[in-house]
Design a protein around this motif. Structure first.
Motif, PDB file in Angstrom:
ATOM      1  N   LEU A 127      -6.057  19.457  26.777  1.00  0.00           N
ATOM      2  CA  LEU A 127      -6.967  19.695  27.899  1.00  0.00           C
ATOM      3  C   LEU A 127      -8.052  20.706  27.553  1.00  0.00           C
ATOM      4  O   LEU A 127      -9.160  20.642  28.096  1.00  0.00           O
ATOM      5  CB  LEU A 127      -6.175  20.154  29.121  1.00  0.00           C
ATOM      6  CG  LEU A 127      -5.499  19.039  29.918  1.00  0.00           C
ATOM      7  CD1 LEU A 127      -4.659  19.618  31.055  1.00  0.00           C
ATOM      8  CD2 LEU A 127      -6.522  18.056  30.471  1.00  0.00           C
ATOM      9  N   GLY A 128      -7.745  21.646  26.672  1.00  0.00           N
ATOM     10  CA  GLY A 128      -8.783  22.582  26.241  1.00  0.00           C
ATOM     11  C   GLY A 128      -9.923  21.860  25.550  1.00  0.00           C
ATOM     12  O   GLY A 128     -11.101  22.142  25.803  1.00  0.00           O
ATOM     13  N   LEU A 129      -9.599  20.918  24.677  1.00  0.00           N
ATOM     14  CA  LEU A 129     -10.637  20.129  24.007  1.00  0.00           C
ATOM     15  C   LEU A 129     -11.353  19.213  24.988  1.00  0.00           C
ATOM     16  O   LEU A 129     -12.561  18.983  24.854  1.00  0.00           O
ATOM     17  CB  LEU A 129     -10.022  19.315  22.874  1.00  0.00           C
ATOM     18  CG  LEU A 129      -9.477  20.102  21.679  1.00  0.00           C
ATOM     19  CD1 LEU A 129      -8.786  19.170  20.696  1.00  0.00           C
ATOM     20  CD2 LEU A 129     -10.589  20.876  20.986  1.00  0.00           C
ATOM     21  N   THR A 130     -10.626  18.698  25.967  1.00  0.00           N
ATOM     22  CA  THR A 130     -11.261  17.847  26.973  1.00  0.00           C
ATOM     23  C   THR A 130     -12.271  18.641  27.791  1.00  0.00           C
ATOM     24  O   THR A 130     -13.390  18.174  28.054  1.00  0.00           O
ATOM     25  CB  THR A 130     -10.208  17.222  27.905  1.00  0.00           C
ATOM     26  OG1 THR A 130      -9.342  16.380  27.125  1.00  0.00           O
ATOM     27  CG2 THR A 130     -10.853  16.383  28.994  1.00  0.00           C
ATOM     28  N   LEU A 131     -11.905  19.856  28.194  1.00  0.00           N
ATOM     29  CA  LEU A 131     -12.850  20.713  28.912  1.00  0.00           C
ATOM     30  C   LEU A 131     -14.065  21.015  28.041  1.00  0.00           C
ATOM     31  O   LEU A 131     -15.211  20.986  28.503  1.00  0.00           O
ATOM     32  CB  LEU A 131     -12.166  22.003  29.347  1.00  0.00           C
ATOM     33  CG  LEU A 131     -11.078  21.873  30.417  1.00  0.00           C
ATOM     34  CD1 LEU A 131     -10.358  23.207  30.614  1.00  0.00           C
ATOM     35  CD2 LEU A 131     -11.676  21.401  31.739  1.00  0.00           C
ATOM     36  N   GLY A 132     -13.829  21.295  26.752  1.00  0.00           N
ATOM     37  CA  GLY A 132     -14.937  21.557  25.841  1.00  0.00           C
ATOM     38  C   GLY A 132     -15.813  20.334  25.647  1.00  0.00           C
ATOM     39  O   GLY A 132     -17.025  20.450  25.491  1.00  0.00           O
ATOM     40  N   TYR A 133     -15.213  19.160  25.658  1.00  0.00           N
ATOM     41  CA  TYR A 133     -15.968  17.908  25.509  1.00  0.00           C
ATOM     42  C   TYR A 133     -16.999  17.768  26.623  1.00  0.00           C
ATOM     43  O   TYR A 133     -18.090  17.231  26.408  1.00  0.00           O
ATOM     44  CB  TYR A 133     -14.984  16.745  25.514  1.00  0.00           C
ATOM     45  CG  TYR A 133     -15.620  15.375  25.427  1.00  0.00           C
ATOM     46  CD1 TYR A 133     -15.991  14.844  24.191  1.00  0.00           C
ATOM     47  CD2 TYR A 133     -15.845  14.612  26.568  1.00  0.00           C
ATOM     48  CE1 TYR A 133     -16.558  13.583  24.099  1.00  0.00           C
ATOM     49  CE2 TYR A 133     -16.421  13.350  26.481  1.00  0.00           C
ATOM     50  CZ  TYR A 133     -16.776  12.837  25.254  1.00  0.00           C
ATOM     51  OH  TYR A 133     -17.344  11.590  25.179  1.00  0.00           O
ATOM     52  N   TYR A 134     -16.658  18.257  27.811  1.00  0.00           N
ATOM     53  CA  TYR A 134     -17.581  18.172  28.946  1.00  0.00           C
ATOM     54  C   TYR A 134     -18.414  19.438  29.123  1.00  0.00           C
ATOM     55  O   TYR A 134     -19.009  19.642  30.179  1.00  0.00           O
ATOM     56  CB  TYR A 134     -16.801  17.861  30.218  1.00  0.00           C
ATOM     57  CG  TYR A 134     -16.313  16.424  30.253  1.00  0.00           C
ATOM     58  CD1 TYR A 134     -17.204  15.378  30.475  1.00  0.00           C
ATOM     59  CD2 TYR A 134     -14.983  16.114  30.021  1.00  0.00           C
ATOM     60  CE1 TYR A 134     -16.776  14.057  30.478  1.00  0.00           C
ATOM     61  CE2 TYR A 134     -14.538  14.790  30.024  1.00  0.00           C
ATOM     62  CZ  TYR A 134     -15.445  13.776  30.249  1.00  0.00           C
ATOM     63  OH  TYR A 134     -15.012  12.461  30.246  1.00  0.00           O
ATOM     64  N   GLY A 135     -18.458  20.264  28.099  1.00  0.00           N
ATOM     65  CA  GLY A 135     -19.381  21.384  28.088  1.00  0.00           C
ATOM     66  C   GLY A 135     -18.854  22.691  28.624  1.00  0.00           C
ATOM     67  O   GLY A 135     -19.631  23.648  28.765  1.00  0.00           O
ATOM     68  N   VAL A 136     -17.581  22.794  28.933  1.00  0.00           N
ATOM     69  CA  VAL A 136     -17.031  24.065  29.408  1.00  0.00           C
ATOM     70  C   VAL A 136     -16.968  25.025  28.230  1.00  0.00           C
ATOM     71  O   VAL A 136     -16.352  24.705  27.203  1.00  0.00           O
ATOM     72  CB  VAL A 136     -15.628  23.866  30.014  1.00  0.00           C
ATOM     73  CG1 VAL A 136     -15.025  25.198  30.434  1.00  0.00           C
ATOM     74  CG2 VAL A 136     -15.693  22.906  31.193  1.00  0.00           C
ATOM     75  N   ASP A 176      -9.072  27.332  26.614  1.00  0.00           N
ATOM     76  CA  ASP A 176      -7.880  26.708  26.050  1.00  0.00           C
ATOM     77  C   ASP A 176      -6.616  27.173  26.767  1.00  0.00           C
ATOM     78  O   ASP A 176      -5.638  26.415  26.863  1.00  0.00           O
ATOM     79  CB  ASP A 176      -7.784  27.016  24.559  1.00  0.00           C
ATOM     80  CG  ASP A 176      -8.880  26.343  23.758  1.00  0.00           C
ATOM     81  OD1 ASP A 176      -9.519  25.413  24.294  1.00  0.00           O
ATOM     82  OD2 ASP A 176      -9.114  26.742  22.602  1.00  0.00           O
ATOM     83  N   GLY A 177      -6.620  28.404  27.271  1.00  0.00           N
ATOM     84  CA  GLY A 177      -5.472  28.877  28.034  1.00  0.00           C
ATOM     85  C   GLY A 177      -5.313  28.118  29.343  1.00  0.00           C
ATOM     86  O   GLY A 177      -4.201  27.759  29.738  1.00  0.00           O
ATOM     87  N   ILE A 178      -6.432  27.872  30.021  1.00  0.00           N
ATOM     88  CA  ILE A 178      -6.382  27.063  31.244  1.00  0.00           C
ATOM     89  C   ILE A 178      -5.913  25.647  30.910  1.00  0.00           C
ATOM     90  O   ILE A 178      -5.094  25.055  31.621  1.00  0.00           O
ATOM     91  CB  ILE A 178      -7.765  27.043  31.918  1.00  0.00           C
ATOM     92  CG1 ILE A 178      -8.127  28.442  32.423  1.00  0.00           C
ATOM     93  CG2 ILE A 178      -7.796  26.039  33.072  1.00  0.00           C
ATOM     94  CD1 ILE A 178      -9.552  28.562  32.920  1.00  0.00           C
TER      95      ILE A 178
END
Length: 268
Positions: free
Chosen positions: A140-149, A167-169
């Protein structure tokens, strides 16, 4: 330190509390930083303190358990345990590949789960890798980063080790993508303990190398973690950073003229 990929439902409340405390510290600027603080690590004093505690727990608890487990457990059995939990992690990999819209990766990951679960005796045998179906590791950390977080400040989580705010979230949310989360608590906690010890046993060689190579173990782990996460966000297509960017490129050597072929009838 224990692998951040190991997911514990029992530890979720403590993890959420640690994340909340770190976020509050970052927002209120209550954590002091040194004069030469790394801009990616504004919470370095707090992180170093947690890292030291994690390192002590690893040295005096995790490593002895891992060495004992490695001593009494045959290698084929350890490989089977590793494959079993990797098959579980592919469920989360599938979900995150779907969330990122990566259809091919999601389809291949679903095939991995189906093949290894059915033909691999519940995942004990990794038939999918032998069949040439690659693993597409996501979280999920990479998924959030994929969308620009943005990653936010670097964090060291108690027991879980290197991370970041993003990544903690993502790690907290990943608990719900782990099939073991929905098992009976007795089974769930037993599986968690086995996974922790098995993962730590698999990392014993890397720990010895780190102790020998790193003058500042904290900084080495931090830099390796942040560079690896940036690399994974690029799907592994971008080259890892190098340290010779300022060097002038070597001049190209002049091409050697080709020797003309002798004309027919001429002596060589």
């Amino acid at each position: 330190m224990l692998s951040r990929n190991v997911k514990s439902r029992a530890a979720a409340p403590r993890l959420n509390g640690a994340l909340a405390a770190a976020a509050l510290c970052a927002l209120t600027a209550g954590c002091a930083t040194g004069p030469n603080a790394n801009p990616q690590d504004p919470l370095e004093p707090m992180n170093r303190a947690i890292f030291t505690v994690n390192d002590k727990v690893d040295t005096y608890v995790a490593q002895p358990l891992a060495k004992g487990y490695q001593y009494v457990t045959p290698e084929p059995a350890r490989i089977a345990v590793t494959n079993f939990f990797a098959n579980f992690s592919d469920v989360g990999n599938f979900a995150n590949n779907v969330l990122q819209g990566k259809g091919v990766a999601a389809a291949e990951t679903l095939m991995r789960v189906a093949i290894n679960t059915v033909l691999g005796i519940g995942g004990l045998i990794d038939i999918a890798t032998a069949a040439g179906i690659p693993r597409h590791s996501q979280d999920l950390g990479l998924t959030l980063g994929y969308y620009g977080v943005p990653a936010g400040p670097y964090l060291v989580l108690p027991l879980f080790g290197p991370s970041s705010v993003r990544d903690g979230i993502g790690l907290a949310g990943s608990f719900y993508l782990d099939p073991a989360h929905y098992f009976d608590p007795a089974w769930r906690n037993t599986m968690f303990g086995i996974n922790v010890i098995n993962v730590r046993a698999n990392m014993l060689g890397a720990t010895d190398l780190l102790s020998q190579a790193a003058l500042d173990k904290y900084a080495f782990v931090r830099d390796a973690y942040t560079q690896r996460r940036q690399y994974l966000l690029g799907d592994g297509d971008d080259a890892l950073p190098t340290y010779d960017d300022d060097e002038e490129p070597a001049p190209a050597e002049p091409a050697t003229p080709a020797t003309p072929a002798p004309a027919p009838g001429m002596a060589k």
